[in-house]
Design a protein around this motif. Structure first.
Motif, PDB file in Angstrom:
ATOM      1  N   GLU A  90      -3.618  15.638  -4.851  1.00 46.20           N
ATOM      2  CA  GLU A  90      -1.942  15.644  -4.457  1.00 46.20           C
ATOM      3  C   GLU A  90      -1.750  14.692  -3.234  1.00 46.20           C
ATOM      4  O   GLU A  90      -2.556  14.624  -2.125  1.00 46.20           O
ATOM      5  N   VAL A  91      -0.921  13.806  -3.548  1.00 52.34           N
ATOM      6  CA  VAL A  91      -0.544  12.816  -2.398  1.00 52.34           C
ATOM      7  C   VAL A  91       0.836  13.058  -1.992  1.00 52.34           C
ATOM      8  O   VAL A  91       1.767  13.299  -2.956  1.00 52.34           O
ATOM      9  N   LYS A  92       1.119  13.465  -0.613  1.00 57.47           N
ATOM     10  CA  LYS A  92       2.279  13.781  -0.223  1.00 57.47           C
ATOM     11  C   LYS A  92       2.492  13.220   1.329  1.00 57.47           C
ATOM     12  O   LYS A  92       1.488  13.083   1.849  1.00 57.47           O
ATOM     13  N   ASP A  93       3.484  13.266   1.556  1.00 61.50           N
ATOM     14  CA  ASP A  93       4.236  12.958   3.045  1.00 61.50           C
ATOM     15  C   ASP A  93       3.629  11.558   3.397  1.00 61.50           C
ATOM     16  O   ASP A  93       2.927  11.301   4.508  1.00 61.50           O
ATOM     17  N   THR A  94       3.925  10.593   2.329  1.00 62.59           N
ATOM     18  CA  THR A  94       3.529   9.233   2.749  1.00 62.59           C
ATOM     19  C   THR A  94       4.374   8.627   3.820  1.00 62.59           C
ATOM     20  O   THR A  94       5.630   8.809   3.614  1.00 62.59           O
ATOM     21  N   GLN A  95       3.894   7.977   4.773  1.00 60.04           N
ATOM     22  CA  GLN A  95       4.561   7.514   5.762  1.00 60.04           C
ATOM     23  C   GLN A  95       4.294   6.050   6.073  1.00 60.04           C
ATOM     24  O   GLN A  95       3.056   5.840   6.094  1.00 60.04           O
ATOM     25  N   PHE A  96       5.183   5.197   6.544  1.00 59.77           N
ATOM     26  CA  PHE A  96       4.703   3.815   6.947  1.00 59.77           C
ATOM     27  C   PHE A  96       5.227   3.964   8.492  1.00 59.77           C
ATOM     28  O   PHE A  96       6.152   3.976   8.897  1.00 59.77           O
ATOM     29  N   ILE A  97       3.907   3.642   9.569  1.00 54.27           N
ATOM     30  CA  ILE A  97       4.019   3.730  10.930  1.00 54.27           C
ATOM     31  C   ILE A  97       3.481   2.135  11.391  1.00 54.27           C
ATOM     32  O   ILE A  97       2.356   2.035  11.150  1.00 54.27           O
TER      33      ILE A  97
ATOM     34  N   LEU B 173      -5.678  16.355  21.560  1.00 51.34           N
ATOM     35  CA  LEU B 173      -6.003  15.064  20.775  1.00 51.34           C
ATOM     36  C   LEU B 173      -4.981  15.231  19.538  1.00 51.34           C
ATOM     37  O   LEU B 173      -4.775  16.143  18.832  1.00 51.34           O
ATOM     38  N   GLY B 174      -4.471  14.262  19.292  1.00 47.02           N
ATOM     39  CA  GLY B 174      -3.605  13.907  18.042  1.00 47.02           C
ATOM     40  C   GLY B 174      -2.518  12.746  18.546  1.00 47.02           C
ATOM     41  O   GLY B 174      -1.499  13.244  18.959  1.00 47.02           O
ATOM     42  N   ALA B 175      -2.911  11.548  18.200  1.00 43.57           N
ATOM     43  CA  ALA B 175      -1.988  10.419  18.581  1.00 43.57           C
ATOM     44  C   ALA B 175      -0.522  10.678  17.758  1.00 43.57           C
ATOM     45  O   ALA B 175       0.576  10.056  18.176  1.00 43.57           O
ATOM     46  N   HIS B 176      -0.658  11.133  16.422  1.00 39.85           N
ATOM     47  CA  HIS B 176       0.642  11.341  15.644  1.00 39.85           C
ATOM     48  C   HIS B 176       1.440  12.316  16.240  1.00 39.85           C
ATOM     49  O   HIS B 176       2.731  12.503  15.935  1.00 39.85           O
TER      50      HIS B 176
ATOM     51  N   VAL C 172       0.967  -1.228   0.130  1.00 38.90           N
ATOM     52  CA  VAL C 172       0.110  -0.111   0.055  1.00 38.90           C
ATOM     53  C   VAL C 172       0.787   1.186   0.000  1.00 38.90           C
ATOM     54  O   VAL C 172       0.698   1.981  -0.604  1.00 38.90           O
ATOM     55  N   LEU C 173       2.019   1.484   0.742  1.00 34.61           N
ATOM     56  CA  LEU C 173       2.990   2.343   0.879  1.00 34.61           C
ATOM     57  C   LEU C 173       3.557   2.493  -0.425  1.00 34.61           C
ATOM     58  O   LEU C 173       3.798   3.725  -1.167  1.00 34.61           O
ATOM     59  N   ARG C 174       3.890   1.461  -1.153  1.00 32.99           N
ATOM     60  CA  ARG C 174       4.465   1.635  -2.552  1.00 32.99           C
ATOM     61  C   ARG C 174       3.562   2.227  -3.608  1.00 32.99           C
ATOM     62  O   ARG C 174       3.702   3.259  -4.437  1.00 32.99           O
ATOM     63  N   VAL C 175       2.044   1.797  -3.476  1.00 27.60           N
ATOM     64  CA  VAL C 175       1.459   2.516  -4.608  1.00 27.60           C
ATOM     65  C   VAL C 175       0.944   3.989  -3.926  1.00 27.60           C
ATOM     66  O   VAL C 175       0.912   4.731  -5.056  1.00 27.60           O
ATOM     67  N   LEU C 176       0.995   4.286  -2.859  1.00 31.65           N
ATOM     68  CA  LEU C 176       0.707   5.696  -2.482  1.00 31.65           C
ATOM     69  C   LEU C 176       1.982   6.480  -3.051  1.00 31.65           C
ATOM     70  O   LEU C 176       1.813   7.632  -3.332  1.00 31.65           O
ATOM     71  N   GLN C 177       3.341   6.020  -2.771  1.00 27.64           N
ATOM     72  CA  GLN C 177       4.390   6.565  -3.155  1.00 27.64           C
ATOM     73  C   GLN C 177       4.454   6.966  -4.678  1.00 27.64           C
ATOM     74  O   GLN C 177       4.907   7.881  -5.030  1.00 27.64           O
TER      75      GLN C 177
END
Length: 288
Positions: free
Chosen positions: A125-132, A167-170, A109-114
């Protein structure tokens, strides 16, 4: 749900001095008057047809990406389908796969988004993709009162996000799931006296600002602690049967409950501590 001593079996005594009137001592007429401005606030921040359509478009775009590239289905969950998201709220999506590709799926999924991030002709616009590598209920109808549970979640989320900034887990703060679990507990114990979102917010702040977080955990109430609660033991067992996905491997199943400053047992996974932030509730609210 309820409060459980972490160190010894003794009655719970709040460690903070009482600074606000007891919610039960406030007159009904006062609550009615106070709920009017709260209704105006909710009208400004609740989901609208326009915001629903915008989120629907984004969801369909991601569904198309994953379906075309991985032949898998994507579904929204959390605050978007529940319609308790804030104007600045994100969209939670889950990808369903077959067991044999489960471990590879996040990277795929990360690869597709990147790849989409590099696509200059994309509609969005897709940006700042991360794997957590992180771990990540049917209550509104049970509560009733014109969707009081949903309206209360929106108001409390707004207070926690815009006013108190907890509020904001990230960002290492409290997660939405943990917050909703805390709200659920308030309904679980005090539902009979709650008739408006402001009453729920007041009870929420009053209870958790005095909760002894150093020695107690928010957890399930044993069935022998009374019957005037919202969620019965049978209700919780049914939810666990419907929604729990067994953990993989013996090590994951036996992992110990990790204690933090904020300790909240996941109602659907008893060794999962939802309170992973450093935030401790210590706020007051006054009604004139």
């Amino acid at each position: 749900m309820g409060d459980l001593a972490m160190d010894e079996d003794r009655p719970f005594t709040p460690s903070f001095a009482l600074c606000n009137p007891d919610p039960n001592s406030i007159r009904t007429e006062t609550w009615v008057l106070a709920e009017d401005p709260v209704r105006d606030v909710l009208n400004c921040i609740h989901p609208t047809l326009d915001s629903d359509e915008k989120r629907k478009d984004v969801i369909e775009h991601v569904q198309m990406l994953i379906r075309c590239n991985l032949r898998l289905e994507v579904f929204p969950y959390g605050s978007v389908p529940l319609k308790t998201y804030l104007p600045d709220g994100d969209i939670d999506l889950t990808v369903l796969s077959t067991p044999n590709v489960d471990e590879l799926l996040p990277r795929e999924v990360l690869r597709v988004l990147q790849e989409e991030e590099q696509n200059g002709n994309s509609e969005y616009e897709v940006k700042d993709t991360q794997f957590i590598d992180a771990e990540v209920i049917l209550v509104d109808r049970l509560v009733g009162k014109d969707h009081l549970f949903k309206r209360s979640i929106i108001l409390i989320k707004a207070w926690c996000y815009y006013e108190s900034r907890v509020l904001g887990a990230h960002h290492g703060l409290i997660s939405t799931y943990a917050l909703e679990t805390l709200v659920l507990y308030i309904f679980h114990v005090f539902h009979a006296s709650l008739n408006g979102p402001l009453q729920v917010l007041y009870r929420f702040l009053d209870y958790y600002s005095k909760f002894d977080w150093d020695n107690y955990i928010i957890t399930e109430i044993p069935e022998n602690q009374g019957t005037d609660v919202l969620l019965s033991g049978e209700f919780r067992r049914n939810c666990m049967d419907m929604f729990i996905v067994p953990s993989k491997g013996l090590e994951t199943d036996l992992r110990a409950f990790a204690q933090k400053h904020l300790n909240i047992i996941d109602p659907l996974k008893e060794n999962n501590n939802l309170g992973r932030s450093e935030i401790i509730f210590g706020y007051g609210v006054h009604l004139d």
